[in-house]
Design a protein around this motif. Structure first.
Motif, PDB file in Angstrom:
ATOM      1  N   ARG A  48       1.010  -1.373   0.110  1.00 60.10           N
ATOM      2  CA  ARG A  48       0.114  -0.376  -0.334  1.00 60.10           C
ATOM      3  C   ARG A  48       1.089   1.226  -0.107  1.00 60.10           C
ATOM      4  NH1 ARG A  48      -2.954   0.835   5.001  1.00 60.10           N
ATOM      5  NH2 ARG A  48      -1.255  -0.032   5.641  1.00 60.10           N
ATOM      6  N   GLN A  49       0.127   2.125  -0.497  1.00 61.19           N
ATOM      7  CA  GLN A  49       0.875   3.452  -0.694  1.00 61.19           C
ATOM      8  C   GLN A  49       2.644   3.734  -0.874  1.00 61.19           C
ATOM      9  OE1 GLN A  49      -0.844   5.871  -1.158  1.00 61.19           O
ATOM     10  NE2 GLN A  49      -2.740   5.092  -0.285  1.00 61.19           N
ATOM     11  N   GLN A  50       2.746   2.651  -2.163  1.00 62.70           N
ATOM     12  CA  GLN A  50       4.178   2.481  -2.430  1.00 62.70           C
ATOM     13  C   GLN A  50       4.809   3.854  -3.079  1.00 62.70           C
ATOM     14  OE1 GLN A  50       6.492  -0.473  -1.710  1.00 62.70           O
ATOM     15  NE2 GLN A  50       7.768   1.201  -2.173  1.00 62.70           N
ATOM     16  N   ALA A  51       5.875   4.390  -2.801  1.00 67.14           N
ATOM     17  CA  ALA A  51       6.767   5.947  -3.483  1.00 67.14           C
ATOM     18  C   ALA A  51       7.822   5.131  -3.974  1.00 67.14           C
ATOM     19  CB  ALA A  51       7.528   6.082  -2.722  1.00 67.14           C
ATOM     20  N   ILE A  52       7.088   5.488  -5.177  1.00 62.05           N
ATOM     21  CA  ILE A  52       8.033   5.235  -6.720  1.00 62.05           C
ATOM     22  C   ILE A  52       8.711   6.625  -7.826  1.00 62.05           C
ATOM     23  CG2 ILE A  52       7.720   3.993  -9.058  1.00 62.05           C
ATOM     24  CD1 ILE A  52       5.641   2.211  -8.049  1.00 62.05           C
ATOM     25  N   GLY A  53       9.475   6.678  -7.720  1.00 59.75           N
ATOM     26  CA  GLY A  53      10.265   8.124  -7.867  1.00 59.75           C
ATOM     27  C   GLY A  53       9.465   9.323  -8.037  1.00 59.75           C
ATOM     28  N   PRO A  54       8.780  10.321  -8.079  1.00 56.67           N
ATOM     29  CA  PRO A  54       8.895  11.342  -7.176  1.00 56.67           C
ATOM     30  C   PRO A  54       6.704  11.120  -6.843  1.00 56.67           C
ATOM     31  CG  PRO A  54       8.240  11.795  -9.648  1.00 56.67           C
ATOM     32  CD  PRO A  54       9.306  10.050  -9.842  1.00 56.67           C
ATOM     33  N   PHE A  55       6.831  10.198  -6.502  1.00 53.75           N
ATOM     34  CA  PHE A  55       5.153   9.419  -6.924  1.00 53.75           C
ATOM     35  C   PHE A  55       4.319   8.356  -5.819  1.00 53.75           C
ATOM     36  CE2 PHE A  55       5.571  10.670 -11.173  1.00 53.75           C
ATOM     37  CZ  PHE A  55       4.494  12.180 -11.510  1.00 53.75           C
ATOM     38  N   ILE A  56       3.498   7.832  -5.840  1.00 50.51           N
ATOM     39  CA  ILE A  56       2.628   7.831  -4.453  1.00 50.51           C
ATOM     40  C   ILE A  56       1.643   6.319  -5.268  1.00 50.51           C
ATOM     41  CG2 ILE A  56       2.294   6.744  -2.049  1.00 50.51           C
ATOM     42  CD1 ILE A  56       3.105   9.293  -1.443  1.00 50.51           C
ATOM     43  N   ALA A  57       1.820   5.297  -5.080  1.00 49.58           N
ATOM     44  CA  ALA A  57       0.992   4.113  -6.174  1.00 49.58           C
ATOM     45  C   ALA A  57       0.056   4.014  -4.659  1.00 49.58           C
ATOM     46  CB  ALA A  57       1.910   3.256  -6.656  1.00 49.58           C
ATOM     47  N   ASP A  58      -1.143   3.718  -5.058  1.00 50.03           N
ATOM     48  CA  ASP A  58      -2.318   3.579  -4.500  1.00 50.03           C
ATOM     49  C   ASP A  58      -1.373   2.111  -4.083  1.00 50.03           C
ATOM     50  OD1 ASP A  58      -3.140   5.964  -3.095  1.00 50.03           O
ATOM     51  OD2 ASP A  58      -4.673   5.485  -4.982  1.00 50.03           O
ATOM     52  N   PHE A  59      -1.537   1.298  -5.233  1.00 52.94           N
ATOM     53  CA  PHE A  59      -1.689   0.133  -4.503  1.00 52.94           C
ATOM     54  C   PHE A  59      -0.274  -0.273  -5.603  1.00 52.94           C
ATOM     55  CE2 PHE A  59      -5.567   0.418  -2.972  1.00 52.94           C
ATOM     56  CZ  PHE A  59      -5.415  -0.044  -1.171  1.00 52.94           C
ATOM     57  N   TYR A  60       0.480  -1.804  -5.411  1.00 54.82           N
ATOM     58  CA  TYR A  60       1.514  -2.207  -6.377  1.00 54.82           C
ATOM     59  C   TYR A  60       2.527  -3.158  -5.936  1.00 54.82           C
ATOM     60  CZ  TYR A  60       6.473  -1.877  -7.688  1.00 54.82           C
ATOM     61  OH  TYR A  60       7.777  -2.281  -8.599  1.00 54.82           O
ATOM     62  N   CYS A  61       2.275  -4.029  -6.976  1.00 56.24           N
ATOM     63  CA  CYS A  61       3.012  -5.626  -7.756  1.00 56.24           C
ATOM     64  C   CYS A  61       3.947  -5.528  -8.106  1.00 56.24           C
ATOM     65  CB  CYS A  61       1.889  -6.371  -7.826  1.00 56.24           C
ATOM     66  SG  CYS A  61       2.766  -7.996  -8.161  1.00 56.24           S
ATOM     67  N   ASP A  62       5.448  -5.636  -7.204  1.00 55.33           N
ATOM     68  CA  ASP A  62       6.938  -5.139  -7.592  1.00 55.33           C
ATOM     69  C   ASP A  62       6.688  -6.690  -8.482  1.00 55.33           C
ATOM     70  OD1 ASP A  62       8.841  -4.269  -7.393  1.00 55.33           O
ATOM     71  OD2 ASP A  62       9.884  -5.918  -6.303  1.00 55.33           O
ATOM     72  N   ALA A  63       6.293  -7.798  -8.283  1.00 54.64           N
ATOM     73  CA  ALA A  63       6.570  -9.015  -9.888  1.00 54.64           C
ATOM     74  C   ALA A  63       5.895  -8.456 -11.074  1.00 54.64           C
ATOM     75  CB  ALA A  63       5.845 -10.074  -8.862  1.00 54.64           C
ATOM     76  N   LEU A  64       5.348  -7.778 -11.344  1.00 55.03           N
ATOM     77  CA  LEU A  64       4.272  -7.317 -11.334  1.00 55.03           C
ATOM     78  C   LEU A  64       4.513  -6.168 -12.225  1.00 55.03           C
ATOM     79  CD1 LEU A  64       0.870  -8.760 -11.091  1.00 55.03           C
ATOM     80  CD2 LEU A  64       2.456  -9.684 -12.433  1.00 55.03           C
ATOM     81  N   LYS A  65       5.247  -5.684 -11.797  1.00 54.16           N
ATOM     82  CA  LYS A  65       5.388  -3.794 -11.957  1.00 54.16           C
ATOM     83  C   LYS A  65       3.916  -2.907 -12.113  1.00 54.16           C
ATOM     84  CE  LYS A  65       9.898  -3.727 -11.597  1.00 54.16           C
ATOM     85  NZ  LYS A  65      10.023  -4.807 -10.095  1.00 54.16           N
ATOM     86  N   LEU A  66       3.003  -3.098 -11.579  1.00 51.10           N
ATOM     87  CA  LEU A  66       1.759  -2.946 -11.615  1.00 51.10           C
ATOM     88  C   LEU A  66       1.866  -2.489 -10.964  1.00 51.10           C
ATOM     89  CD1 LEU A  66      -1.589  -3.433 -12.380  1.00 51.10           C
ATOM     90  CD2 LEU A  66      -1.675  -5.187 -11.352  1.00 51.10           C
ATOM     91  N   VAL A  67       0.549  -1.181 -10.891  1.00 57.08           N
ATOM     92  CA  VAL A  67       0.327  -0.206  -9.895  1.00 57.08           C
ATOM     93  C   VAL A  67      -0.838  -0.204  -9.994  1.00 57.08           C
ATOM     94  CG1 VAL A  67       0.357   2.685  -9.658  1.00 57.08           C
ATOM     95  CG2 VAL A  67       2.601   1.411  -9.948  1.00 57.08           C
ATOM     96  N   ILE A  68      -2.377   0.214  -9.338  1.00 59.69           N
ATOM     97  CA  ILE A  68      -3.102   0.090  -9.277  1.00 59.69           C
ATOM     98  C   ILE A  68      -3.707   1.418  -8.106  1.00 59.69           C
ATOM     99  CG2 ILE A  68      -5.514  -0.607  -8.364  1.00 59.69           C
ATOM    100  CD1 ILE A  68      -3.787  -3.716  -8.148  1.00 59.69           C
ATOM    101  N   GLU A  69      -4.481   2.416  -8.754  1.00 59.28           N
ATOM    102  CA  GLU A  69      -5.093   3.567  -7.997  1.00 59.28           C
ATOM    103  C   GLU A  69      -5.795   3.364  -7.890  1.00 59.28           C
ATOM    104  OE1 GLU A  69      -3.264   6.461  -7.775  1.00 59.28           O
ATOM    105  OE2 GLU A  69      -1.376   5.529  -7.755  1.00 59.28           O
ATOM    106  N   VAL A  70      -7.033   3.983  -6.931  1.00 59.92           N
ATOM    107  CA  VAL A  70      -8.217   4.338  -6.657  1.00 59.92           C
ATOM    108  C   VAL A  70      -8.872   5.587  -6.355  1.00 59.92           C
ATOM    109  CG1 VAL A  70     -10.138   3.938  -5.313  1.00 59.92           C
ATOM    110  CG2 VAL A  70      -7.931   1.771  -5.115  1.00 59.92           C
ATOM    111  N   ASP A  71      -9.721   6.292  -7.485  1.00 61.46           N
ATOM    112  CA  ASP A  71      -9.330   7.873  -7.460  1.00 61.46           C
ATOM    113  C   ASP A  71     -11.040   8.133  -7.428  1.00 61.46           C
ATOM    114  OD1 ASP A  71      -7.003   7.646  -8.774  1.00 61.46           O
ATOM    115  OD2 ASP A  71      -7.653   7.297 -11.299  1.00 61.46           O
TER     116      ASP A  71
END
Length: 136
Positions: A48-71
Motif C-alpha cells: 500500500r502507498q508505495q513510493a515510486i520515483g516522485p510519486f506514490i502508488a495506492d497499491f503496487y505489485c513488484d513482481a508484476l510492476k503493476l500500479v493500482i490507483e483508486v480515484d
C-alpha cells in the motif's frame, strides 16, 4: 533506460508522505486492501502507498510492476496530472490501472476480475520467476 526502483529512488518527503497515507486510507482503499493483502488476489503480493520515483502508488505489485490507483472526487479536474503521472510510470516500465472509488465500494467483483486479467496479461508478456509466485 533503467527502471526506477520503487521507494529507493524516491525523495525522503515522498517516502514520509507514503507512510502518512498508509495510516489514513480512504474507505475505498481500505476495502481494496482487504482483497489484496496477504496475497489474497491470485497469490500476488501487493504493498500500500508505495513510493515510486516522485510519486506514490495506492497499491503496487513488484513482481508484476503493476500500479493500482483508486480515484475519488479529488481526481476530477486533475486529469492532466494523472495522465502525466501515468505516462511517467509507463515510461519507467510500470503498468497502471485505475478504478473509481464507487467501483471499488460497489463492484468489487469486477475490480478483482479486472486486476486478475491485467496480471495474467502481464505474466503472458513477461513471465514471472517462480519464486515471485510463492505463497509462503
Amino acid at each position: 533506460d533503467a527502471m526506477v526502483r520503487a521507494s529507493r529512488n524516491s525523495p525522503p518527503e515522498i517516502r514520509q508522505r507514503s507512510r502518512e497515507l498508509r495510516n489514513h486510507p480512504t474507505r475505498a482503499e481500505s476495502k481494496l486492501w482487504g482483497l489484496l493483502r496477504k496475497r489474497g488476489l491470485g497469490g500476488w503480493r501487493f504493498r500500500r502507498q508505495q513510493a515510486i520515483g516522485p510519486f506514490i502508488a495506492d497499491f503496487y505489485c513488484d513482481a508484476l510492476k503493476l500500479v493500482i490507483e483508486v480515484d475519488g472526487s479529488s481526481h476530477i479536474g486533475n486529469e492532466s496530472y494523472d495522465e502525466n503521472r501515468t505516462r511517467w510510470l509507463n515510461d519507467h516500465g510500470y503498468t497502471v490501472i485505475r478504478f473509481w472509488n464507487d467501483d471499488v465500494l460497489n463492484h468489487m467483483d469486477k475490480v478483482g476480475s479486472e486486476i486478475l486479467q491485467v496480471a495474467e496479461t502481464l505474466v503472458k508478456n513477461n513471465p514471472v520467476p517462480p519464486a515471485e509466485l510463492s505463497t509462503d
